[in-house]
Motif scaffolding. Structure first.
Motif, short mmCIF file in Angstrom:
data_model
loop_
_atom_site.label_atom_id
_atom_site.label_comp_id
_atom_site.label_asym_id
_atom_site.label_seq_id
_atom_site.Cartn_x
_atom_site.Cartn_y
_atom_site.Cartn_z
N GLY A 67 0.82 -1.21 0.00
CA GLY A 67 0.00 0.00 0.00
C GLY A 67 0.86 1.25 0.00
N CYS A 68 0.20 2.38 0.08
CA CYS A 68 0.93 3.65 0.09
C CYS A 68 0.22 4.64 0.99
CB CYS A 68 1.09 4.22 -1.31
SG CYS A 68 -0.46 4.70 -2.10
N THR A 69 1.00 5.58 1.52
CA THR A 69 0.49 6.63 2.39
C THR A 69 0.72 7.98 1.73
OG1 THR A 69 0.96 5.38 4.40
CG2 THR A 69 0.73 7.76 4.64
N TYR A 70 -0.36 8.73 1.52
CA TYR A 70 -0.22 10.08 0.96
C TYR A 70 0.20 11.02 2.10
CZ TYR A 70 -1.82 9.20 -3.76
OH TYR A 70 -1.88 8.77 -5.06
N VAL A 71 1.43 11.48 2.03
CA VAL A 71 1.99 12.30 3.10
C VAL A 71 1.50 13.74 2.99
CG1 VAL A 71 4.12 13.12 4.18
CG2 VAL A 71 4.02 10.82 3.20
N ARG A 72 1.64 14.32 1.82
CA ARG A 72 1.16 15.70 1.62
C ARG A 72 1.20 16.07 0.15
NH1 ARG A 72 6.49 16.80 3.42
NH2 ARG A 72 7.70 18.10 1.98
N LYS A 73 0.49 17.11 -0.19
CA LYS A 73 0.61 17.71 -1.51
C LYS A 73 1.78 18.67 -1.49
CE LYS A 73 -2.47 20.74 -3.12
NZ LYS A 73 -3.72 21.27 -3.71
N LEU A 74 2.66 18.57 -2.46
CA LEU A 74 3.82 19.45 -2.49
C LEU A 74 3.37 20.90 -2.71
CD1 LEU A 74 6.40 17.32 -4.52
CD2 LEU A 74 6.13 17.54 -2.04
N GLN A 75 3.99 21.81 -1.97
CA GLN A 75 3.56 23.19 -1.93
C GLN A 75 4.51 24.12 -2.69
OE1 GLN A 75 0.53 24.09 -0.21
NE2 GLN A 75 0.35 21.86 -0.28
N GLU A 76 4.06 25.36 -2.84
CA GLU A 76 4.85 26.33 -3.59
C GLU A 76 6.10 26.79 -2.86
OE1 GLU A 76 1.66 28.62 -1.33
OE2 GLU A 76 1.88 26.69 -2.35
N PHE A 77 6.19 26.52 -1.56
CA PHE A 77 7.34 26.98 -0.78
C PHE A 77 8.44 25.92 -0.69
CE2 PHE A 77 4.22 25.34 2.30
CZ PHE A 77 4.97 24.31 2.86
N GLU A 78 8.32 24.84 -1.44
CA GLU A 78 9.34 23.80 -1.33
C GLU A 78 9.88 23.40 -2.69
OE1 GLU A 78 7.93 19.95 0.13
OE2 GLU A 78 5.87 20.63 -0.22
N LEU A 79 11.03 22.76 -2.65
CA LEU A 79 11.71 22.26 -3.84
C LEU A 79 11.53 20.74 -3.86
CD1 LEU A 79 15.04 24.29 -3.39
CD2 LEU A 79 12.94 25.01 -4.55
N PRO A 80 10.73 20.21 -4.78
CA PRO A 80 10.43 18.78 -4.77
C PRO A 80 11.66 17.87 -4.72
CG PRO A 80 8.95 19.90 -6.26
CD PRO A 80 9.96 20.92 -5.82
N ILE A 92 -9.64 10.00 -1.36
CA ILE A 92 -8.32 9.64 -0.87
C ILE A 92 -8.52 8.94 0.47
CG2 ILE A 92 -6.16 10.52 0.10
CD1 ILE A 92 -6.08 12.62 -2.03
N LYS A 93 -7.94 7.76 0.62
CA LYS A 93 -8.07 7.02 1.87
C LYS A 93 -6.80 7.18 2.70
CE LYS A 93 -12.19 5.22 1.35
NZ LYS A 93 -12.40 3.76 1.22
N PHE A 94 -6.97 7.27 4.00
CA PHE A 94 -5.85 7.48 4.91
C PHE A 94 -5.58 6.21 5.72
CE2 PHE A 94 -7.90 11.56 4.15
CZ PHE A 94 -6.83 12.32 3.73
N ASP A 95 -4.40 6.18 6.32
CA ASP A 95 -4.02 5.02 7.13
C ASP A 95 -4.92 4.91 8.36
OD1 ASP A 95 -2.01 4.65 5.32
OD2 ASP A 95 -0.42 5.47 6.58
N PRO A 96 -5.09 3.70 8.90
CA PRO A 96 -5.89 3.54 10.13
C PRO A 96 -5.38 4.45 11.24
CG PRO A 96 -5.39 1.40 9.17
CD PRO A 96 -4.59 2.41 8.39
N CYS A 97 -6.30 5.05 11.97
CA CYS A 97 -5.93 5.98 13.03
C CYS A 97 -6.95 5.90 14.16
CB CYS A 97 -5.80 7.41 12.49
SG CYS A 97 -7.23 7.98 11.53
N ILE A 98 -6.97 6.91 15.03
CA ILE A 98 -7.82 6.90 16.23
C ILE A 98 -8.75 8.12 16.21
CG2 ILE A 98 -7.86 6.90 18.76
CD1 ILE A 98 -6.66 4.40 17.60
N THR A 99 -9.98 7.93 16.67
CA THR A 99 -10.93 9.04 16.79
C THR A 99 -11.68 8.95 18.11
OG1 THR A 99 -12.84 10.12 15.73
CG2 THR A 99 -12.76 7.73 15.64
N ASP A 100 -12.28 10.05 18.50
CA ASP A 100 -13.11 10.05 19.71
C ASP A 100 -14.60 10.01 19.36
OD1 ASP A 100 -13.52 12.57 18.68
OD2 ASP A 100 -12.96 13.66 20.50
N PHE A 101 -14.91 9.69 18.11
CA PHE A 101 -16.32 9.62 17.69
C PHE A 101 -16.61 8.26 17.07
CE2 PHE A 101 -19.91 10.06 14.88
CZ PHE A 101 -20.79 10.85 15.60
#
Length: 472
Positions: free
Chosen positions: A171-184, A271-280
């Motif tokens: 599988g894969c984890t989407y960490v973030r969308k690359l932004q204008e303030f960074e150098l890929p 977009i699906k995210f990795d299993p995590c924890i919620t209070d709901f």
């Protein structure tokens, strides 16, 4: 994006003199380390350009050497300053601020400006190799990929570059969308791990925009490859009959019909995210969160092992915030060889459960910022659509180091392999016993301001904190 300065370092310059470096983290990962004087220089430039009334407060200079307590106090003040600048709609998107962060990132990672080859991945795993400069920003790299694939300029804005981590289970984890303030190139190489890669993926949520993309051959192939990939990884739910229809269309090469059928399936475009924890609905519940269709979808596993499902519409969220916590001793940490802190991230949103009841829902996840970015982009897209605008945009030319040198050869987007059979053991979920109302708040359709999304039926002061709150 979540900006923080969780620690400081005592470092030495080329003359052997020591100084305090402030480590600026984005999403819990070191982006750059800067001196107080560098941030002061940025502050002075911003004041000169935008005036004193716009710029947030900056911690004052000190005549004498700072004590450890004073260093920690300054660290907290600088963190608040960076967060305030970033969240300001004018300052946070200014080229002055973004170029400062890009230069600081390159200097911190000690990567000189030179020509390199960078691999960008498509959703089906195909690699696109582009020739760039190490100092090329995100838009430059995105344009280079589009040029390599022969994607028309008017469709470039429909796609974005994402930092993705490949997992051992395939599988894969989407960490973030690359932004204008960074150098890929710097962002991915500084992680020092082959598990990270940059992936091209569509960056819009409304499926109506699919038609624009599918009118172009390259756009159609990109969207088709992403759709097949999402089905194969289980992000889009498919039953046996639907799978049979999809496979038949795929064998015929009917890509548009394949996508149109997929559009009718559950969780298309999510977009699906990795299993995590919620209070709901209860504290400590395990949950799988999906973002799409202007909502966050929850698949919750209750303490009694029962599975439930529910959705939270973005139009019913009053505000949201991202918080982080880092274990730091005395405000300092020796992290000269570290690129990532042990950061606990939480996304909390205030939700209109019923006409007179607002409730905070919290998600504890290392992808909290990515979730927040998804929420923000959904709101932005809704507001653009409401105002009669379009997400079509011309890519801005912001090259600081001359034109990008690209390969003369154009790479075709290959069709993905035939679909594997759906997993018959995939767990079914039951609906939440207390369904969330599907009624949207009237402010979205009756007001020109995003601040009115919650309507005028509720009184009291609600703090607009964190990413996205300026628009809500």
């Amino acid at each position: 994006m979540h900006f923080s300065i969780p620690e400081t370092e005592v470092r030495s310059d080329e003359n052997g003199s020591t100084y305090v470096a402030y480590n600026i983290h984005v999403n819990g990962v070191l982006h750059c380390r800067v001196r107080y004087s560098q941030l002061l220089g940025l502050h002075e430039q911003i004041k000169k350009e935008y005036g004193n009334n716009v710029v947030p407060a900056f911690p004052p200079k000190k005549i004498f050497t700072l004590t450890p307590a004073e260093v920690d106090q300054r660290r907290e003040q600088l963190e608040k300053y960076m967060q305030a600048v970033r969240q300001d709609p004018i300052l946070g998107s200014s080229e002055m601020f973004n170029s400062f962060l890009r230069k600081a990132q390159q200097e911190t990672q000690q990567i000189p400006t030179e020509e390199v080859q960078l691999e960008i991945y498509l959703s089906n795993g195909q690699k696109v190799q582009i020739d760039i400069l190490t100092s090329d920003q995100t838009e430059d790299v995105l344009e280079a990929v589009a040029s390599n694939l022969d994607l028309p300029d008017e469709l470039v804005g429909y796609f974005s570059l994402f930092l993705v981590q490949e997992r051992g289970d395939g599988g894969c984890t989407y960490v973030r969308k690359l932004q204008e303030f960074e150098l890929p190139y710097v962002s991915v190489t500084s992680l020092h791990s082959p598990d990270y890669r940059i992936v091209l993926r569509k960056s819009y949520w409304d499926t109506a925009y699919d038609s624009d993309v599918m009118d172009n051959r390259v756009g159609l192939n990109l969207l088709y490859a992403q759709t097949v990939s999402d089905i194969e990884r289980g992000w889009i739910l498919v039953n046996k009959d639907q799978h049979r229809q999809l496979k038949s269309l795929q064998e015929k090469g009917s890509k548009k019909e394949f996508i149109r059928l997929a559009q009718t399936l559950k969780y298309y475009g999510y977009i699906k995210f990795d299993p995590c924890i919620t209070d709901f609905p209860e504290k400590g519940c395990h949950v799988i969160v999906g973002a799409g269709n202007n909502e966050l979808n929850f698949h919750v596993k209750l303490p009694n092992e029962q599975m439930k499902e529910g959705s939270f519409k973005v139009t019913r969220m009053r505000c949201w915030r991202v918080t982080s916590s880092v274990p730091v001793a005395n405000g300092t940490a020796n992290t000269s060889s570290s690129t990532k802190c042990d950061v606990k991230l939480e996304l909390a949103f205030e939700y209109l459960m019923s006409k007179d009841r607002l409730q905070w829902v919290t998600i504890t996840s290392q992808q909290a910022i990515m979730m927040s970015i998804c929420l923000q982009s959904m709101v932005d897209e809704l507001m653009v659509k409401k105002s009669g605008g379009s997400i079509k945009k011309q890519m801005q030319k912001k090259r600081l180091n001359g034109p990008v040198h690209r390969s003369d050869s154009q790479q075709a987007v290959k069709s993905p392999p035939l679909l594997d059979s759906p997993d018959p053991s995939r767990e079914q979920v039951v609906k939440l016993s207390t369904k969330l109302s599907s009624v949207s708040l009237r402010g979205l359709s009756s007001s020109n301001s995003a601040n009115d999304i919650s309507g005028n039926d509720f009184h009291g002061n609600y703090a607009f904190e964190g990413i996205g709150d300026d628009d809500l």
